[in-house]
Every structure is written in C-alpha cells, then in structure tokens.
Write a protein that holds these residues in place. Structure first.
Motif, mmCIF file in Angstrom:
data_model
loop_
_atom_site.group_PDB
_atom_site.id
_atom_site.type_symbol
_atom_site.label_atom_id
_atom_site.label_comp_id
_atom_site.label_asym_id
_atom_site.label_seq_id
_atom_site.Cartn_x
_atom_site.Cartn_y
_atom_site.Cartn_z
ATOM 1 N N HIS A 32 25.460 77.807 66.054
ATOM 2 C CA HIS A 32 24.549 77.392 64.985
ATOM 3 C C HIS A 32 24.198 75.910 65.055
ATOM 4 C CE1 HIS A 32 24.973 81.291 63.118
ATOM 5 N NE2 HIS A 32 26.300 81.159 63.089
ATOM 6 N N GLY A 33 24.942 75.147 65.849
ATOM 7 C CA GLY A 33 24.648 73.721 65.965
ATOM 8 C C GLY A 33 25.900 72.879 66.054
ATOM 9 N N GLU A 41 21.783 62.967 64.567
ATOM 10 C CA GLU A 41 20.848 64.053 64.853
ATOM 11 C C GLU A 41 21.486 65.427 64.654
ATOM 12 O OE1 GLU A 41 17.743 63.681 65.428
ATOM 13 O OE2 GLU A 41 17.636 61.514 65.825
ATOM 14 N N LEU A 42 22.829 65.501 64.840
ATOM 15 C CA LEU A 42 23.551 66.769 64.827
ATOM 16 C C LEU A 42 22.919 67.779 65.782
ATOM 17 C CD1 LEU A 42 24.493 67.165 61.040
ATOM 18 C CD2 LEU A 42 25.946 66.439 62.942
ATOM 19 N N HIS A 43 22.483 67.254 66.919
ATOM 20 C CA HIS A 43 21.831 68.083 67.940
ATOM 21 C C HIS A 43 21.826 67.279 69.239
ATOM 22 C CE1 HIS A 43 18.663 70.265 70.085
ATOM 23 N NE2 HIS A 43 18.870 71.262 69.226
ATOM 24 N N PHE A 44 22.463 67.820 70.288
ATOM 25 C CA PHE A 44 22.576 67.075 71.536
ATOM 26 C C PHE A 44 21.213 66.863 72.194
ATOM 27 C CE2 PHE A 44 27.050 67.933 71.112
ATOM 28 C CZ PHE A 44 27.662 66.890 71.782
ATOM 29 N N GLY A 45 20.348 67.848 72.118
ATOM 30 C CA GLY A 45 19.032 67.712 72.742
ATOM 31 C C GLY A 45 18.214 66.602 72.117
#
Length: 291
Positions: A60-61, A22-26
């Motif tokens: 930025h991510g 996902e490259l995004h924790f959320g």
C-alpha cells in the motif's frame, strides 16, 4: 565517542527526508533527480547502520516508524542548520562582504508589525559605535521562524503566542494587549471595549483567517495573505480581525480599533540562533534590551 554507526552524512539525511516527506520512493527519487534503486539501497544501508527500522514498506505504500518520525524531525533541523551555516558564512566572507566592509545583520520582521519599536531599535543601534549595517527583511505572517532557522536572517522580531521560540535565544521587549479591527461604521465600533465572544459570530462580519503552518482553518472569513489585503477588506466591511494594539500605527480612517478585554497578551521578542557568536548581533540585542 562518535562511531561509524552513529555518524550521519548530509547526503543520507537529504535522501531520508525526501522519502519521509513524500512517503513514496518513486516521487522521492524524482525530487532528488536520481534513480529509485540507489535511493532504496541508501535508506536500507542507513537503517542497518543505525540498527533501527525507519520505514514500514508494504504494497500500500510507505509509512514512518516511531524512529523514522524522530529522524525526520532531527534531520530537517540538521539540514536547516547546515544551510544556515553556509548562508551566514557566505555573508561573512563572500563576494557580498568585501574586505573592509561593515558587518551586516539581516533582521526579519513581520510586515507592519512592531513599527514604533522597530524604528526606535534601528535608530538607537545606528548610534552605537561600530554598529553593523542592518538590512530589514519584511516577511509574511509567521515566516520569521523559518527565515531564522535556515540562515536567511540573523535575528528576528517574533511574537508569542504565534511564533515558536524553540531552539532560539530570545529577549522579551514589549507586552501589549489586542484590539478588534472593525469597519469604522459598524455598530460595534461605538463600543469602548469588546470581548472575543462579541466578535466571533457577527453574521455580516466573519473573522479573518490567518495561515498556520501553511494552511488555513475552515470558516466563512477571508484568507489573509498580507496586511494591505486585511486593511482593504476591513475598510470594505468584509471582515473583522484581532491584532496587537500596536497595529494602530497603520490604521486607516475607515478602521476602528476597540480593545479586547479577554484576548491573550502578545509579547514581542528579539530572537537569534542559540549558537551565534556574532559580536554585532550581541550589540544589537543589548540595544534592544535597553529599549
């Protein structure tokens, strides 16, 4: 010797793979149905134990480090192996395999491929003493590898150069050339042979596009999802395709198959997990090799 620092748990791998994909924790937390703070803590603890940075985090991510790329690849393989072990174990001793029942093998085959070879293999194996029941799992294009890796299949017929045999044991069964499938009324259908260049830029007949790793290369030709769709589009004069010579077994009267002089050879393999110890599978492979 394995230590606490080098031991990886399935739960940790699931967490990391979700974040890495996902490259995004959320989004990863939502996918895992958990809160974000414990997910972040679990990844930090994993990094501390391994002694490497897996993710680079900034405003930025998130992006993977080199070490993270390696763990993503290895983690996916480990999770697939775990799922495969569970599926094969259930088949061997679960409710679908009652006491006294015959062994069962699931053979993954691309729909409409290797028809004559498959028929001969199933007939020859069924004649073997103590042969297991073979369930044929017809799949889409290049899906055999995934089915074999995650345990939904025990063995597969695979085709190089399209399928990857990495991580599998395999036995080559058949080598064949390729043909161009054209509408029977097309001018090129009268030729005895063709080259790949002959069919690459036909203005009224674009090449069919096949999926590769879930995506299609750009181009004017139609995206092909199954063999029936391909057959219909060729018969309607909407596309041309390059297929193994054995595809002649399902041709329609509206089709013409012209040998290609410079297309790569296609090799059909029987492939199975390298760690398999199944006697039924070994017997099926021996039968295939004799063919």
């Amino acid at each position: 010797m394995e230590t606490l620092e080098t031991r990886l748990e399935t739960r940790e791998l699931r967490y990391f793979v979700a974040v890495a994909e996902e490259l995004h924790f959320g989004r990863a937390a939502q996918r895992l149905d958990m809160a974000q703070p414990p997910l972040s803590r679990a990844i930090q603890q994993l990094e501390r134990r391994l002694g490497v940075r897996l993710l680079e985090r900034n405003r930025h991510g998130v992006r993977l480090t080199n070490a993270g790329e390696v763990l993503l690849q290895e983690g996916r393989a480990a999770l697939d192996a775990t799922a495969a072990a569970a599926r094969r174990t259930r088949r061997a001793g679960g409710a679908d395999s009652p006491a006294g029942a015959r062994d069962r093998l699931i053979l993954a085959v691309k729909a409409a491929a290797s028809h004559d070879l498959l028929r001969k293999l199933l007939d020859a194996y069924a004649a073997e003493p103590g042969a297991a029941e073979v369930e044929v799992l017809l799949c889409g294009m290049c899906e055999q590898e995934e089915l074999l890796r995650d345990g939904r299949a025990d063995v597969a017929l695979m085709h190089t150069p399209w399928n990857s045999l990495a991580g599998f044991d395999s036995e080559a069964l058949m080598t064949e050339g390729q043909v161009a499938l054209l509408p029977a009324g097309h001018p090129l259908a009268a030729r005895e042979t063709l080259s790949l260049a002959d069919i690459t830029d036909i203005p009224d007949l674009p090449l069919a596009r096949w999926p590769s790793h879930g995506t299609y290369a750009p181009g004017p030709g139609p995206e092909i999802h199954n063999q029936t769709q391909l057959a219909q589009l060729i018969a309607l004069g909407r596309t041309v395709a390059v297929v193994p010579d054995s595809a002649r077994s399902w041709l329609w009267a509206e089709h013409a198959a012209i040998p290609l002089t410079d297309a790569p050879l296609v090799v059909t393999h029987i492939a199975w997990p390298a760690h398999s110890r199944s006697l039924a599978l070994a017997s099926l492979v021996r039968t295939a090799a004799r063919l």
